[in-house]
Design a protein around this motif. Structure first.
Motif, mmCIF file in Angstrom:
data_model
loop_
_atom_site.group_PDB
_atom_site.id
_atom_site.type_symbol
_atom_site.label_atom_id
_atom_site.label_comp_id
_atom_site.label_asym_id
_atom_site.label_seq_id
_atom_site.Cartn_x
_atom_site.Cartn_y
_atom_site.Cartn_z
ATOM 1 N N GLY A 1 0.857 -1.168 0.000
ATOM 2 C CA GLY A 1 0.000 0.000 0.000
ATOM 3 C C GLY A 1 0.893 1.218 0.000
ATOM 4 O O GLY A 1 1.699 1.401 0.917
ATOM 5 N N CYS A 2 0.789 2.065 -1.028
ATOM 6 C CA CYS A 2 1.813 3.082 -1.263
ATOM 7 C C CYS A 2 1.262 4.497 -1.274
ATOM 8 O O CYS A 2 0.183 4.761 -1.812
ATOM 9 C CB CYS A 2 2.499 2.837 -2.608
ATOM 10 S SG CYS A 2 3.355 1.265 -2.725
ATOM 11 N N LEU A 3 2.060 5.401 -0.715
ATOM 12 C CA LEU A 3 1.841 6.831 -0.823
ATOM 13 C C LEU A 3 3.110 7.452 -1.376
ATOM 14 O O LEU A 3 4.187 7.292 -0.799
ATOM 15 C CB LEU A 3 1.508 7.457 0.532
ATOM 16 C CG LEU A 3 1.420 8.990 0.563
ATOM 17 C CD1 LEU A 3 0.290 9.491 -0.332
ATOM 18 C CD2 LEU A 3 1.266 9.500 1.989
ATOM 19 N N GLY A 4 2.996 8.156 -2.495
ATOM 20 C CA GLY A 4 4.119 8.888 -3.053
ATOM 21 C C GLY A 4 3.942 10.363 -2.805
ATOM 22 O O GLY A 4 2.851 10.908 -3.020
ATOM 23 N N ILE A 5 4.988 11.034 -2.328
ATOM 24 C CA ILE A 5 4.918 12.473 -2.112
ATOM 25 C C ILE A 5 6.069 13.166 -2.829
ATOM 26 O O ILE A 5 7.159 12.604 -2.981
ATOM 27 C CB ILE A 5 4.906 12.856 -0.614
ATOM 28 C CG1 ILE A 5 6.238 12.496 0.057
ATOM 29 C CG2 ILE A 5 3.734 12.201 0.104
ATOM 30 C CD1 ILE A 5 6.338 13.017 1.497
ATOM 31 N N ASP A 6 5.816 14.391 -3.277
ATOM 32 C CA ASP A 6 6.839 15.179 -3.958
ATOM 33 C C ASP A 6 6.434 16.637 -3.883
ATOM 34 O O ASP A 6 5.241 16.962 -3.787
ATOM 35 C CB ASP A 6 6.975 14.738 -5.419
ATOM 36 C CG ASP A 6 8.329 15.116 -6.007
ATOM 37 O OD1 ASP A 6 9.136 14.203 -6.278
ATOM 38 O OD2 ASP A 6 8.591 16.322 -6.183
ATOM 39 N N ILE A 7 7.425 17.530 -3.938
ATOM 40 C CA ILE A 7 7.135 18.957 -3.897
ATOM 41 C C ILE A 7 6.748 19.475 -5.275
ATOM 42 O O ILE A 7 6.265 20.607 -5.398
ATOM 43 C CB ILE A 7 8.329 19.764 -3.353
ATOM 44 C CG1 ILE A 7 9.562 19.596 -4.262
ATOM 45 C CG2 ILE A 7 8.644 19.370 -1.923
ATOM 46 C CD1 ILE A 7 10.731 20.491 -3.884
ATOM 47 N N GLY A 8 6.944 18.680 -6.324
ATOM 48 C CA GLY A 8 6.639 19.105 -7.685
ATOM 49 C C GLY A 8 5.228 18.757 -8.109
ATOM 50 O O GLY A 8 4.503 18.025 -7.425
ATOM 51 N N ASP A 9 4.845 19.294 -9.261
ATOM 52 C CA ASP A 9 3.543 18.987 -9.862
ATOM 53 C C ASP A 9 3.737 17.931 -10.938
ATOM 54 O O ASP A 9 4.470 18.136 -11.902
ATOM 55 C CB ASP A 9 2.931 20.250 -10.482
ATOM 56 C CG ASP A 9 2.494 21.253 -9.435
ATOM 57 O OD1 ASP A 9 1.708 20.870 -8.559
ATOM 58 O OD2 ASP A 9 2.944 22.417 -9.494
ATOM 59 N N PHE A 10 3.068 16.802 -10.757
ATOM 60 C CA PHE A 10 3.168 15.708 -11.705
ATOM 61 C C PHE A 10 1.772 15.200 -12.048
ATOM 62 O O PHE A 10 0.825 15.396 -11.280
ATOM 63 C CB PHE A 10 4.006 14.561 -11.120
ATOM 64 C CG PHE A 10 5.435 14.917 -10.852
ATOM 65 C CD1 PHE A 10 6.399 14.743 -11.818
ATOM 66 C CD2 PHE A 10 5.812 15.456 -9.627
ATOM 67 C CE1 PHE A 10 7.726 15.082 -11.582
ATOM 68 C CE2 PHE A 10 7.125 15.803 -9.364
ATOM 69 C CZ PHE A 10 8.098 15.612 -10.354
ATOM 70 N N ARG A 11 1.655 14.542 -13.185
ATOM 71 C CA ARG A 11 0.368 13.979 -13.604
ATOM 72 C C ARG A 11 0.251 12.553 -13.057
ATOM 73 O O ARG A 11 0.373 11.565 -13.777
ATOM 74 C CB ARG A 11 0.254 13.988 -15.123
ATOM 75 C CG ARG A 11 0.203 15.394 -15.706
ATOM 76 C CD ARG A 11 0.052 15.369 -17.227
ATOM 77 N NE ARG A 11 -0.051 16.715 -17.768
ATOM 78 C CZ ARG A 11 -0.186 16.983 -19.068
ATOM 79 N NH1 ARG A 11 -0.213 15.988 -19.952
ATOM 80 N NH2 ARG A 11 -0.274 18.230 -19.485
ATOM 81 N N TRP A 12 0.031 12.490 -11.766
ATOM 82 C CA TRP A 12 -0.045 11.190 -11.116
ATOM 83 C C TRP A 12 -1.342 10.474 -11.461
ATOM 84 O O TRP A 12 -2.378 11.109 -11.678
ATOM 85 C CB TRP A 12 0.047 11.364 -9.603
ATOM 86 C CG TRP A 12 1.382 11.807 -9.120
ATOM 87 C CD1 TRP A 12 2.606 11.307 -9.483
ATOM 88 C CD2 TRP A 12 1.664 12.846 -8.169
ATOM 89 N NE1 TRP A 12 3.619 11.968 -8.816
ATOM 90 C CE2 TRP A 12 3.065 12.907 -8.001
ATOM 91 C CE3 TRP A 12 0.853 13.723 -7.435
ATOM 92 C CZ2 TRP A 12 3.686 13.805 -7.134
ATOM 93 C CZ3 TRP A 12 1.459 14.632 -6.568
ATOM 94 C CH2 TRP A 12 2.859 14.668 -6.421
ATOM 95 N N VAL A 13 -1.263 9.156 -11.453
ATOM 96 C CA VAL A 13 -2.440 8.325 -11.711
ATOM 97 C C VAL A 13 -2.609 7.373 -10.528
ATOM 98 O O VAL A 13 -1.978 6.318 -10.476
ATOM 99 C CB VAL A 13 -2.292 7.523 -13.025
ATOM 100 C CG1 VAL A 13 -3.554 6.698 -13.276
ATOM 101 C CG2 VAL A 13 -2.011 8.454 -14.200
ATOM 102 N N PRO A 14 -3.442 7.743 -9.543
ATOM 103 C CA PRO A 14 -3.679 6.843 -8.406
ATOM 104 C C PRO A 14 -4.362 5.558 -8.853
ATOM 105 O O PRO A 14 -4.963 5.489 -9.937
ATOM 106 C CB PRO A 14 -4.597 7.673 -7.493
ATOM 107 C CG PRO A 14 -4.434 9.087 -7.945
ATOM 108 C CD PRO A 14 -4.168 9.012 -9.413
ATOM 109 N N GLY A 15 -4.265 4.539 -8.026
ATOM 110 C CA GLY A 15 -4.888 3.260 -8.332
ATOM 111 C C GLY A 15 -5.053 2.455 -7.066
ATOM 112 O O GLY A 15 -4.839 2.958 -5.955
ATOM 113 N N PRO A 16 -5.414 1.190 -7.190
ATOM 114 C CA PRO A 16 -5.564 0.343 -6.003
ATOM 115 C C PRO A 16 -4.263 0.279 -5.204
ATOM 116 O O PRO A 16 -3.208 -0.060 -5.744
ATOM 117 C CB PRO A 16 -5.911 -1.028 -6.604
ATOM 118 C CG PRO A 16 -6.508 -0.720 -7.933
ATOM 119 C CD PRO A 16 -5.767 0.483 -8.434
#
Length: 240
Positions: free
Chosen positions: A64-79
């Protein structure tokens, strides 16, 4: 061995996500498993996740993952996969993730941070009792230790090894990390090294440039490892 080529992708973000995912699947996850830290059923915090390719690969491995970053990215969350724009150095952010994770990942992040003791304290705070941290970085005095192949994109100097040693390029070397410096930092942070792998040719060079990854055969050679190792991978554990 299969090189990942930028020309095969429609955008830099798509290319870099694919590269990150391949790096995690082929090198980072096996390193964790080799040293007794399988990801299935664990919670992972990926600090400085960038485009999120590694984070997604960790989720595919059952975490189970949480990614964090100070930048703006086009993240695609999922299960089992979520992202958040956040700065781990912010005390409020550090408090919000306190004790929630089994593994905290810093992949090529620590060398960019000025306040490294604070970073390590917040990383330690994010982990549960018995947790681990996976940390990678290019030793600063190595051939491409300032990421100049990326920082000097568009310049012929990006291909010149050790060019970041020159005083005129200090702007790309304002923060840095060495093998010895990192191990001293770990010792002061209430953690200890569970496993270490130093590379003569780091895994990212295999994926991006087609150069097979090669482990540095004499990691105890303190001076040589700083200038000859292009990459360092550490698994840390908390000292009770």
């Amino acid at each position: 061995m299969s090189r990942i080529r930028r020309a095969d992708f429609g955008s830099w973000g798509e290319y870099y996500r694919h590269y990150q995912g391949a790096l995690a699947r082929r090198f980072l996850i096996p390193f964790l498993e080799e040293h007794g830290v399988p990801l299935a059923g664990r919670r992972v915090l990926d600090v400085g996740c960038g485009d999120g390719g590694c984070t997604a690969a960790f989720a595919e491995a059952g975490a189970g993952c949480l990614g964090i970053d100070i930048g703006d990215f086009r993240w695609v969350p999922g299960p089992g996969l979520d992202f958040r724009k956040a700065d781990i150095l912010d005390p409020a952010v550090a408090e919000s993730v306190r004790g929630r994770f089994d593994v905290v990942v810093l992949r090529d992040v620590i060398e960019h941070i000025g306040d490294k003791p604070r970073l390590m304290e917040h990383v330690r705070r994010a982990a549960r009792a018995g947790g681990h941290a996976l940390v990678t970085f290019p030793p600063f005095y190595s051939a491409f230790g300032a990421h100049q192949q990326i920082e000097l994109r568009g310049s012929l100097l990006r291909r010149v090894p050790y060019v970041h040693w020159h005083p005129s390029l200090r702007h790309i070397a304002s923060t840095r990390m060495t093998v010895t410096g990192f191990e001293r930092l770990v010792a002061r942070s209430g953690m200890r090294v569970r496993a270490r792998r130093l590379y003569l040719v780091r895994p990212s060079f295999e994926l991006r440039y087609g150069l097979p990854a090669v482990v540095f055969p004499i990691p105890w050679a303190v001076g040589l490892r700083e200038v000859m190792c292009s990459g360092a991978t550490y698994l840390l554990e908390w000292v009770c």
